[in-house]
Motif scaffolding. Structure first.
Motif, PDB file in Angstrom:
ATOM      1  N   VAL A  44      29.002  89.253  57.063  1.00  0.00           N
ATOM      2  CA  VAL A  44      29.889  90.351  58.184  1.00  0.00           C
ATOM      3  C   VAL A  44      29.470  89.881  59.660  1.00  0.00           C
ATOM      4  CG1 VAL A  44      29.602  92.895  59.105  1.00  0.00           C
ATOM      5  CG2 VAL A  44      28.854  92.490  56.792  1.00  0.00           C
ATOM      6  N   ILE A  45      29.862  89.876  60.099  1.00  0.00           N
ATOM      7  CA  ILE A  45      29.345  89.952  62.508  1.00  0.00           C
ATOM      8  C   ILE A  45      30.133  90.757  62.520  1.00  0.00           C
ATOM      9  CG2 ILE A  45      30.929  88.130  64.354  1.00  0.00           C
ATOM     10  CD1 ILE A  45      31.868  86.531  62.012  1.00  0.00           C
ATOM     11  N   PHE A  46      28.987  90.741  63.752  1.00  0.00           N
ATOM     12  CA  PHE A  46      29.107  92.236  64.758  1.00  0.00           C
ATOM     13  C   PHE A  46      28.071  91.792  65.597  1.00  0.00           C
ATOM     14  CE2 PHE A  46      24.900  92.331  61.686  1.00  0.00           C
ATOM     15  CZ  PHE A  46      24.017  92.831  62.397  1.00  0.00           C
ATOM     16  N   ASP A  47      28.388  93.189  66.568  1.00  0.00           N
ATOM     17  CA  ASP A  47      27.530  92.893  68.199  1.00  0.00           C
ATOM     18  C   ASP A  47      26.115  93.481  68.145  1.00  0.00           C
ATOM     19  OD1 ASP A  47      26.970  93.849  70.649  1.00  0.00           O
ATOM     20  OD2 ASP A  47      28.981  93.662  71.312  1.00  0.00           O
ATOM     21  N   ASP A  48      25.504  92.976  68.157  1.00  0.00           N
ATOM     22  CA  ASP A  48      24.045  93.177  67.863  1.00  0.00           C
ATOM     23  C   ASP A  48      23.738  94.345  68.449  1.00  0.00           C
ATOM     24  OD1 ASP A  48      23.685  91.954  70.443  1.00  0.00           O
ATOM     25  OD2 ASP A  48      22.043  91.513  69.370  1.00  0.00           O
ATOM     26  N   GLU A  49      24.014  94.547  70.075  1.00  0.00           N
ATOM     27  CA  GLU A  49      23.932  96.340  70.930  1.00  0.00           C
ATOM     28  C   GLU A  49      25.001  96.971  70.546  1.00  0.00           C
ATOM     29  OE1 GLU A  49      22.699  96.025  74.012  1.00  0.00           O
ATOM     30  OE2 GLU A  49      21.879  93.808  73.692  1.00  0.00           O
ATOM     31  N   VAL A  50      25.537  97.005  69.408  1.00  0.00           N
ATOM     32  CA  VAL A  50      26.054  98.316  68.583  1.00  0.00           C
ATOM     33  C   VAL A  50      25.587  98.691  67.555  1.00  0.00           C
ATOM     34  CG1 VAL A  50      28.525  99.638  68.246  1.00  0.00           C
ATOM     35  CG2 VAL A  50      28.324  97.208  70.398  1.00  0.00           C
ATOM     36  N   THR A  51      25.188  97.768  67.196  1.00  0.00           N
ATOM     37  CA  THR A  51      24.884  97.915  65.348  1.00  0.00           C
ATOM     38  C   THR A  51      24.005  96.951  64.629  1.00  0.00           C
ATOM     39  OG1 THR A  51      25.720  98.841  63.178  1.00  0.00           O
ATOM     40  CG2 THR A  51      26.715  96.547  64.261  1.00  0.00           C
ATOM     41  N   SER A  52      23.572  97.248  63.303  1.00  0.00           N
ATOM     42  CA  SER A  52      21.972  96.779  63.054  1.00  0.00           C
ATOM     43  C   SER A  52      22.498  96.484  61.935  1.00  0.00           C
ATOM     44  CB  SER A  52      21.379  97.594  63.386  1.00  0.00           C
ATOM     45  OG  SER A  52      20.476  98.848  62.299  1.00  0.00           O
ATOM     46  N   PRO A  53      21.394  95.320  61.126  1.00  0.00           N
ATOM     47  CA  PRO A  53      21.571  95.116  59.732  1.00  0.00           C
ATOM     48  C   PRO A  53      21.298  96.123  58.985  1.00  0.00           C
ATOM     49  CG  PRO A  53      20.749  93.251  60.821  1.00  0.00           C
ATOM     50  CD  PRO A  53      20.723  94.417  61.738  1.00  0.00           C
ATOM     51  N   ASP A  54      20.686  97.275  59.436  1.00  0.00           N
ATOM     52  CA  ASP A  54      19.845  98.271  58.608  1.00  0.00           C
ATOM     53  C   ASP A  54      21.557  99.215  58.296  1.00  0.00           C
ATOM     54  OD1 ASP A  54      17.387  97.170  58.911  1.00  0.00           O
ATOM     55  OD2 ASP A  54      17.109  98.603  60.177  1.00  0.00           O
ATOM     56  N   ALA A  55      21.935  99.287  59.257  1.00  0.00           N
ATOM     57  CA  ALA A  55      24.061 100.258  60.045  1.00  0.00           C
ATOM     58  C   ALA A  55      24.660 100.109  58.933  1.00  0.00           C
ATOM     59  CB  ALA A  55      24.088 100.512  61.267  1.00  0.00           C
ATOM     60  N   LEU A  56      24.148  98.530  58.373  1.00  0.00           N
ATOM     61  CA  LEU A  56      24.937  97.776  57.424  1.00  0.00           C
ATOM     62  C   LEU A  56      24.752  98.150  55.995  1.00  0.00           C
ATOM     63  CD1 LEU A  56      25.827  94.298  59.378  1.00  0.00           C
ATOM     64  CD2 LEU A  56      27.560  96.723  59.599  1.00  0.00           C
ATOM     65  N   THR A  57      24.134  97.700  55.747  1.00  0.00           N
ATOM     66  CA  THR A  57      23.578  98.346  54.455  1.00  0.00           C
ATOM     67  C   THR A  57      23.039  99.986  54.085  1.00  0.00           C
ATOM     68  OG1 THR A  57      20.535  98.592  55.053  1.00  0.00           O
ATOM     69  CG2 THR A  57      21.461  96.286  53.880  1.00  0.00           C
ATOM     70  N   LYS A  58      23.392 100.222  54.506  1.00  0.00           N
ATOM     71  CA  LYS A  58      23.244 102.053  54.770  1.00  0.00           C
ATOM     72  C   LYS A  58      24.629 102.269  54.631  1.00  0.00           C
ATOM     73  CE  LYS A  58      21.706 106.435  56.630  1.00  0.00           C
ATOM     74  NZ  LYS A  58      20.677 106.789  55.535  1.00  0.00           N
ATOM     75  N   ALA A  59      25.837 101.607  54.988  1.00  0.00           N
ATOM     76  CA  ALA A  59      26.990 101.510  54.622  1.00  0.00           C
ATOM     77  C   ALA A  59      27.024 101.182  53.435  1.00  0.00           C
ATOM     78  CB  ALA A  59      27.768 101.315  56.139  1.00  0.00           C
ATOM     79  N   THR A  60      27.080 100.519  52.906  1.00  0.00           N
ATOM     80  CA  THR A  60      27.328  99.891  51.685  1.00  0.00           C
ATOM     81  C   THR A  60      26.914 101.340  50.790  1.00  0.00           C
ATOM     82  OG1 THR A  60      25.958  98.586  51.411  1.00  0.00           O
ATOM     83  CG2 THR A  60      28.036  97.066  52.752  1.00  0.00           C
ATOM     84  N   GLU A  61      25.864 101.518  50.969  1.00  0.00           N
ATOM     85  CA  GLU A  61      24.627 101.735  50.256  1.00  0.00           C
ATOM     86  C   GLU A  61      25.556 103.687  50.335  1.00  0.00           C
ATOM     87  OE1 GLU A  61      20.128 104.715  49.926  1.00  0.00           O
ATOM     88  OE2 GLU A  61      20.322 102.480  50.742  1.00  0.00           O
ATOM     89  N   ASN A  62      25.890 103.761  51.076  1.00  0.00           N
ATOM     90  CA  ASN A  62      26.587 105.725  51.180  1.00  0.00           C
ATOM     91  C   ASN A  62      27.832 105.120  50.355  1.00  0.00           C
ATOM     92  OD1 ASN A  62      24.408 106.612  52.925  1.00  0.00           O
ATOM     93  ND2 ASN A  62      26.131 106.712  54.295  1.00  0.00           N
ATOM     94  N   ALA A  63      28.756 104.463  50.406  1.00  0.00           N
ATOM     95  CA  ALA A  63      29.711 103.580  49.594  1.00  0.00           C
ATOM     96  C   ALA A  63      29.588 103.465  48.039  1.00  0.00           C
ATOM     97  CB  ALA A  63      30.630 102.803  50.275  1.00  0.00           C
ATOM     98  N   GLY A  64      28.488 103.802  47.294  1.00  0.00           N
ATOM     99  CA  GLY A  64      28.065 103.139  46.321  1.00  0.00           C
ATOM    100  C   GLY A  64      27.505 102.956  45.891  1.00  0.00           C
TER     101      GLY A  64
END
Length: 91
Positions: free
Chosen positions: A64-84
């Motif tokens: 994943v390529i992301f803007d570090d001013e907008v999101t974080s690795p924790d938000a990414l792992t939470k998104a995948t967890e919320n998707a199951g």
């Protein structure tokens, strides 16, 4: 007018200097079929600030390529967890 233009250019330049794109690789071990990466990819793409996602079933990774001013690795792992599909940052 020149002063306003200069100030605007300075503001845009300084904002761009601080924001940077970060690449992180997530391990998603619970993907067990060829369609799972689609769900993981969609979940990550919905996170604000994500610019690019590449999920592969064979090695069970999401890059994943992301803007570090907008999101974080924790938000990414939470998104995948919320998707199951719980994930962790690959070390």
């Amino acid at each position: 007018m020149k002063k306003l233009l200069f100030t605007s250019l300075l503001l845009v330049s300084s904002t761009e200097a601080f924001a940077k794109d970060i690449t992180v690789t997530l391990e998603v071990p619970s993907m067990d079929c060829a369609t799972c990466p689609i769900t993981v990819e969609k979940a990550l793409e919905r996170v604000k600030g994500v610019k690019e996602v590449d999920v592969t079933f064979e090695n069970k990774l999401a890059v994943v390529i992301f803007d570090d001013e907008v999101t974080s690795p924790d938000a990414l792992t939470k998104a995948t967890e919320n998707a199951g599909f719980p994930s962790r940052i690959k070390s």
